[in-house]
Motif scaffolding. Sequence first.
Motif, short mmCIF file in Angstrom:
data_model
loop_
_atom_site.label_atom_id
_atom_site.label_comp_id
_atom_site.label_asym_id
_atom_site.label_seq_id
_atom_site.Cartn_x
_atom_site.Cartn_y
_atom_site.Cartn_z
N CYS A 100 70.20 -9.81 38.75
CA CYS A 100 69.22 -7.70 38.89
C CYS A 100 70.08 -7.02 37.78
N CYS B 193 61.22 -3.75 42.53
CA CYS B 193 61.31 -4.57 41.52
C CYS B 193 61.02 -5.35 42.00
N PRO B 194 59.96 -6.03 42.04
CA PRO B 194 59.33 -7.24 42.16
C PRO B 194 60.64 -9.32 41.38
N HIS B 195 61.02 -8.24 40.37
CA HIS B 195 62.26 -9.21 39.53
C HIS B 195 63.49 -9.36 40.61
N ASP C 118 63.87 -7.78 43.84
CA ASP C 118 63.91 -7.97 45.27
C ASP C 118 62.65 -9.19 46.01
N GLY C 119 62.10 -9.18 44.73
CA GLY C 119 60.83 -10.16 45.44
C GLY C 119 61.53 -11.58 46.32
N TYR D 119 61.71 -11.18 50.39
CA TYR D 119 60.25 -11.43 50.79
C TYR D 119 59.48 -13.13 50.72
N LYS D 120 59.82 -13.89 50.54
CA LYS D 120 59.66 -15.48 50.43
C LYS D 120 59.07 -15.75 52.15
N VAL E 19 52.82 -9.62 52.17
CA VAL E 19 53.63 -8.52 50.87
C VAL E 19 51.95 -7.47 50.46
N VAL F 42 50.89 -4.96 47.39
CA VAL F 42 51.55 -4.21 46.41
C VAL F 42 51.01 -2.69 45.97
#
Length: 366
Positions: free
Chosen positions: A128, A343-345, A347-348, A351-352, A356, A358
């Motif tokens: 992060c 932040c997708p980088h 926090d992505g 959510y796997k 989702v 966007v």
Amino acid sequence: MIDTQIIEQLKTIFNVLEGTIDLVFSQCGHNKQEELIAMLEQVASTSAHINVAASDKLSDVPSVSIRHNGEDTGIRFTGIPGGHEFTSLVLAILNADQKGKLPDAVIINRMRRLKGPIQIKTVVSLSCENCPEVVQALNLIAVFHTGVSHEMVDGAFFQDEVKALGIQGVPSVMSGTTLISSGKTDLSKLLDSLEAEFGVSEKATRLEPADLGLFDVAVVGGGPAGVSAAIYTARKGLKTVIIAERIGGQVKDTRGIENLISVPYTEGPELAGKLAAHVNAYNIKVLEHRRLIGIENAEPKQLVLGSGENLNARAVIIATGAKWKNLDIPGEREYTGRGVAFCPHCDGPFYKGKDVAVIGGRQFRD
């Protein structure tokens, strides 16, 4: 392992240390324990003022706390402070000895006025890019307030706890099970959140309004536009002040910047550092970690800051730029960090396998 180039850089960085820093690791049987000890010993090898010591405390995962001149600073790293958090470890060592870039007296006083004791931890991901600023800000508060303790927690070691707390974004600042702050933020906003949650001690020195005097120009905003304005007014001999939450502004959050004239590629933190250095080359008063809360269009203009300070200026330049936008819909604020992320980088991964949505972004057409 820390490479040779970084070791040499650390020798220069830690050359300013005067006190004794102890990096105290807990007893742990985790298979990453030796990796942590090896890192700490490499760091300690760069300065005679840094020692590595073993604690008699037991821990399920590798962890290290920082002592200064034999006293606990309240700073703890649970997990291995590598990746982006290695910088947080380096700065914690410097700040514990009150070296490096420190807040001014007004902000330090604000830290000390927090009503303690306060025990907080920040759940991070080592990948992060927004986490270190939060960790470093809270470590600073622990340095200047003996009633505050702060623990950086690598969420990778505590996935069950992260799930139980409902954390779905980093950095997440927690007090017990209470979410204090989630996502990118800065020292000023963290102090706002801590004051709202814990209150301000009545026994501490009160912040009386401080009159900072008259300036020819007050620049509100510390991004490229604000810095440029301040530098050019100072170059013309005008008494200039910058009022900003942070020097660099939103640029500081930008990972890659391409084709800035004469600069094919740079990154936000590097550019923000150069902006700060450029400002410091001139006689410009910088009021960082400040927020303008009021202005009266008199002659001269009268400016009131959230820090309790006020000043007058013959001219005011507003260069507040932009910020990430919110939708301002019900539930957005309450669920930030627990289902709403920016932040997708970073926090992505939370959510796997989930549905989702966007919202936002921009589409370019020819």
